[in-house]
Design a protein around this motif. Sequence first.
Motif, PDB file in Angstrom:
ATOM      1  N   ALA A  36       0.901  -1.111  -0.063  1.00  6.85           N
ATOM      2  CA  ALA A  36       0.169  -0.060  -0.122  1.00  6.85           C
ATOM      3  C   ALA A  36       0.799   1.024  -0.160  1.00  6.85           C
ATOM      4  CB  ALA A  36      -0.860  -0.096   1.217  1.00  6.85           C
ATOM      5  N   PRO A  37       0.328   2.528  -0.636  1.00  5.10           N
ATOM      6  CA  PRO A  37       0.923   3.743  -0.423  1.00  5.10           C
ATOM      7  C   PRO A  37       1.435   4.067   0.823  1.00  5.10           C
ATOM      8  CG  PRO A  37      -0.799   3.770  -2.030  1.00  5.10           C
ATOM      9  CD  PRO A  37      -0.928   2.489  -1.423  1.00  5.10           C
ATOM     10  N   GLY A  38       2.468   4.347   0.996  1.00  6.78           N
ATOM     11  CA  GLY A  38       3.243   4.852   2.394  1.00  6.78           C
ATOM     12  C   GLY A  38       3.510   3.747   3.499  1.00  6.78           C
ATOM     13  N   GLY A  39       3.313   2.187   3.002  1.00 10.83           N
ATOM     14  CA  GLY A  39       3.461   1.195   3.750  1.00 10.83           C
ATOM     15  C   GLY A  39       4.894   1.019   3.869  1.00 10.83           C
ATOM     16  N   VAL A  40       5.359   0.639   4.995  1.00  6.27           N
ATOM     17  CA  VAL A  40       6.849   0.016   5.396  1.00  6.27           C
ATOM     18  C   VAL A  40       7.019  -1.392   4.300  1.00  6.27           C
ATOM     19  CG1 VAL A  40       8.566  -0.774   6.841  1.00  6.27           C
ATOM     20  CG2 VAL A  40       6.960   0.929   7.432  1.00  6.27           C
ATOM     21  N   ILE A  41       8.268  -1.365   3.851  1.00  2.70           N
ATOM     22  CA  ILE A  41       8.675  -2.617   2.975  1.00  2.70           C
ATOM     23  C   ILE A  41       9.365  -3.475   3.965  1.00  2.70           C
ATOM     24  CG2 ILE A  41       9.701  -3.608   1.031  1.00  2.70           C
ATOM     25  CD1 ILE A  41       8.940  -1.002  -0.425  1.00  2.70           C
ATOM     26  N   ASN A  42       8.895  -4.727   4.226  1.00  6.31           N
ATOM     27  CA  ASN A  42       9.238  -5.507   5.050  1.00  6.31           C
ATOM     28  C   ASN A  42      10.299  -6.581   4.321  1.00  6.31           C
ATOM     29  OD1 ASN A  42      10.037  -8.051   6.754  1.00  6.31           O
ATOM     30  ND2 ASN A  42       8.503  -7.132   8.240  1.00  6.31           N
ATOM     31  N   SER A  45       9.998 -10.441   5.293  1.00  9.28           N
ATOM     32  CA  SER A  45       8.585 -10.993   5.021  1.00  9.28           C
ATOM     33  C   SER A  45       8.412 -11.152   3.350  1.00  9.28           C
ATOM     34  CB  SER A  45       7.453 -10.111   5.511  1.00  9.28           C
ATOM     35  OG  SER A  45       6.139 -10.516   5.131  1.00  9.28           O
ATOM     36  N   LEU A  46       9.062 -10.189   2.531  1.00 11.46           N
ATOM     37  CA  LEU A  46       8.922 -10.477   1.118  1.00 11.46           C
ATOM     38  C   LEU A  46       9.802 -11.653   0.701  1.00 11.46           C
ATOM     39  CD1 LEU A  46       8.646  -6.657  -0.065  1.00 11.46           C
ATOM     40  CD2 LEU A  46       7.181  -8.439  -0.062  1.00 11.46           C
ATOM     41  N   ALA A  47      10.991 -11.954   1.215  1.00 14.13           N
ATOM     42  CA  ALA A  47      11.812 -12.885   1.076  1.00 14.13           C
ATOM     43  C   ALA A  47      11.213 -14.009   1.209  1.00 14.13           C
ATOM     44  CB  ALA A  47      13.019 -12.695   1.734  1.00 14.13           C
ATOM     45  N   GLN A  48      10.424 -14.342   2.283  1.00 11.02           N
ATOM     46  CA  GLN A  48      10.130 -15.342   2.730  1.00 11.02           C
ATOM     47  C   GLN A  48       8.715 -15.764   1.905  1.00 11.02           C
ATOM     48  OE1 GLN A  48       9.005 -14.763   6.871  1.00 11.02           O
ATOM     49  NE2 GLN A  48      10.649 -15.558   7.687  1.00 11.02           N
ATOM     50  N   GLU A  49       8.007 -14.810   1.333  1.00  8.75           N
ATOM     51  CA  GLU A  49       6.885 -14.938   0.712  1.00  8.75           C
ATOM     52  C   GLU A  49       7.303 -15.314  -0.830  1.00  8.75           C
ATOM     53  OE1 GLU A  49       3.512 -12.046  -1.764  1.00  8.75           O
ATOM     54  OE2 GLU A  49       4.551 -11.328   0.129  1.00  8.75           O
ATOM     55  N   PHE A  50       8.310 -14.730  -1.435  1.00  4.78           N
ATOM     56  CA  PHE A  50       8.932 -14.998  -2.726  1.00  4.78           C
ATOM     57  C   PHE A  50       9.776 -16.348  -2.690  1.00  4.78           C
ATOM     58  CE2 PHE A  50       8.583 -10.271  -3.475  1.00  4.78           C
ATOM     59  CZ  PHE A  50       7.244 -10.459  -3.738  1.00  4.78           C
ATOM     60  N   GLY A  51      10.264 -16.839  -1.336  1.00  5.13           N
ATOM     61  CA  GLY A  51      10.873 -18.188  -1.459  1.00  5.13           C
ATOM     62  C   GLY A  51      12.641 -17.778  -1.903  1.00  5.13           C
ATOM     63  N   VAL A  52      12.863 -16.531  -1.637  1.00  5.38           N
ATOM     64  CA  VAL A  52      14.173 -16.191  -2.080  1.00  5.38           C
ATOM     65  C   VAL A  52      15.007 -15.596  -0.982  1.00  5.38           C
ATOM     66  CG1 VAL A  52      13.540 -15.663  -4.460  1.00  5.38           C
ATOM     67  CG2 VAL A  52      13.449 -13.780  -2.649  1.00  5.38           C
ATOM     68  N   SER A  53      16.467 -15.410  -0.827  1.00  3.88           N
ATOM     69  CA  SER A  53      17.117 -14.664   0.147  1.00  3.88           C
ATOM     70  C   SER A  53      16.841 -13.163  -0.150  1.00  3.88           C
ATOM     71  CB  SER A  53      18.712 -14.897  -0.438  1.00  3.88           C
ATOM     72  OG  SER A  53      18.924 -14.121  -1.552  1.00  3.88           O
TER      73      SER A  53
END
Length: 238
Positions: A36-42, A45-53
């Motif tokens: 979302a606009p203004g949201g912090v990028i974790n 969490s994203l690495a786990q979601e995409f299955g990457v380092s």
Amino acid sequence: MDESVETFFNTEDAQGPLAEAVFQQMLEAIYQGRLAPGGVINEVSLAQEFGVSRGPVREAIRRLQGIQLVTREPYQKARVVSLSAESALELFQMRMALEGVACNLATHRMSDEEISQVLSELEQDRRNRLIGGGNGQGRSAPRAFDFHERIVRACGNQRIIHALCGDLYHLLRIYRRHSGTVLERKHDAYDEHWQILRAIKARDAGLAESLMRSHIERAARHLSEHLPYPEATTSRGG
């Protein structure tokens, strides 16, 4: 694993096809509002979601910063760019000027076949929206029809094309999507697109340019009613 070998693979991940895939998924998540606009990028969490380092995620964030979709203040986490009425007004004023001229030029340059193709795609896009298709859900969904991009690319002026279809395109697309979130505006925008195309088909360059400018101006007014102004700004939005 040996540290030098691990560093090598992380470098490859951060610069190769894997990083490109992560970038495209994050870009789509921003388009859809899942980031979302203004949201912090974790990153974790994203690495786990995409299955990457975290390497490919960091590279994707760096690229998103380069195209103004992500901001990062010193000593703070990266955030998705915030949307504001002030920023939208500046962008849409630029669009009124450049897309108006692009529409004028496209009226002279587009062939009858190209115009018919855009008309067909516009109608198909309308049908997809009515039946709930073309909503961008799913990672393998085809790229949505973009009326404005088609007209700009048809104008033949490379400077206008670069200005509106280069890196800035992504930020413009987010604002444009936000302006069309209300159902009534979606219907109005569709009708306005048809009117513009009819003027192009009739080879009335002046009318086509005027209709495009008015179309963007209405979208800008709609945005100004739904986006905040900076707290220090007392302007009513012009």
